[in-house]
Design an enzyme around this catalytic site. Structure first.
Site: not given
Ligand code: F6P
Length: 328
Positions: A25, A76, A107, A130, A132, A134, A167, A176
């Site tokens: 957006r 991807r 990345d 993302t 992550d 990272d 528990r 990741r």
């Molecule tokens: O990079 C984002 C992420 O969700 C990671 O945390 C995880 O390892 C991966 O993508 C999972 O990928 P997919 O959706 O292809 O299973």
């Protein structure tokens, strides 16, 4: 000096993240603000190869700031990793008269952008999206804050049942190879132990810590395990191992999985995405290329895409200490 930018293509690629729509957006509206055309590319690099494009104007992005996922879809693309695939993508970009690209992703997305720029010199700017977190060169990636809130909300719920049944729960979170989600959600949800790939705690230390907790009278415990952690590589095996050492423990495992990628973005992610969307378009108009826009110390910053994907975004040692102290 490159060609004047008159038309920008925007896409989302790799794992989706809440706030990607807010970024789209912002990109589209910044283009409208500067009287530049904007084209949405569906399904990331695969959509470039398939010429799956849509013209976007300010009104095309009404009512999406609050929506999770990505209206442009994501993928991807294996084909984009081939020279032939990229050549097809370039032909389509050229035919659509797109002068610059805004790539929202992580990345893998940025690696693709760099290769494409080196081959065909189409200017590109990255926006970190993302869960992550990272990516080097930004304090935060779009989607990370929302994912943290999702994880904390779920762990709070698990804590209720863990406590009722005395528990021990192992909760696996995404990330990741990075432990940011685990470390911050673990602190936020008051976990007993947090296992992250950046710090190898080791099985002995985990066993020892659980023993101490038991001795201190804790009746239930939460251990947050990052999916990339070595000793927690298989969280079910880890739970079995702990069960062998503590047969009296009632252990359960919960793998949170893709729920962490969904949901309406937090206000933080919406603001972040809006700032980065504006900054990305402005960077292209300033003739920048091959950089990612990010936020450093609450200011918009830029970093080379090569650095964004290669350099480590370090885990904050202070957070590790806080996690340790607050779980005594
Ligand atoms: O990079 C984002 C992420 O969700 C990671 O945390 C995880 O390892 C991966 O993508 C999972 O990928 P997919 O959706 O292809 O299973």
């Amino acid at each position: 000096m490159g060609k004047k930018i008159k038309k920008i293509g925007v896409m989302t690629s790799g794992g989706d993240a809440p706030g990607m729509n807010a970024a789209i957006r912002a990109v589209v509206r910044t283009c409208a603000y500067y009287n530049i055309e904007c084209v949405g590319i569906y399904r990331g690099y695969q959509g470039m190869i398939d010429a799956d494009f849509v013209k976007l104007d300010a009104r095309s992005v009404n009512n999406i700031i609050n929506r999770g996922g990505t209206i442009l879809k994501s993928s991807r693309s294996a084909e984009f990793k081939t020279k032939e695939g990229r050549a097809k993508a370039y032909e389509n970009i050229k035919n659509a008269e797109i002068d610059g690209l805004i790539l929202i992703g992580g990345d893998g997305t940025f690696t693709g952008g760099m290769v494409f720029y080196n081959e065909f010199k189409v200017p590109c700017i990255g926006i970190p999206g993302t869960i992550d977190n990272d990516i080097f060169g930004t304090n935060y990636t779009i989607g990370y804050d929302t994912a943290l809130n999702t994880v904390v909300e779920v762990i709070d719920k698990i804590r209720d049942t863990a406590s009722s049944h005395n528990r021990l729960f192992f909760i696996e979170v995404m990330g990741r190879d990075a432990g940011f989600i685990a470390l911050n959600s673990g602190i936020g949800a008051g976990a007993e132990e947090i296992l992250i790939p950046e710090k190898n705690l080791g099985l002995e230390r985990l066993v020892d810590s659980l023993k101490k907790s038991k001795d201190k009278g804790k009746t239930s415990s939460i251990v947050v395990v990052s999916e990339g952690d070595k000793i927690g590589k298989n969280v079910f095996e880890l739970a079995d191992y702990i069960n062998d050492n503590f047969p009296h423990y009632d252990i359960r495992v919960s793998v949170l999985g893709h729920m962490q990628r969904g949901g309406s973005p937090s206000c933080f992610d919406r603001v972040l995405a809006s700032r980065l969307g504006v900054a990305a378009v402005e960077a292209l108009l300033d003739r920048s290329t091959g950089v990612m826009v990010g936020i450093t110390n609450n200011e918009v910053s830029t970093v080379g895409l090569n650095k964004a994907i290669k350099m480590n975004h370090d885990i904050n040692e202070e957070l590790l200490k806080v996690a340790e102290i607050t779980s005594v």
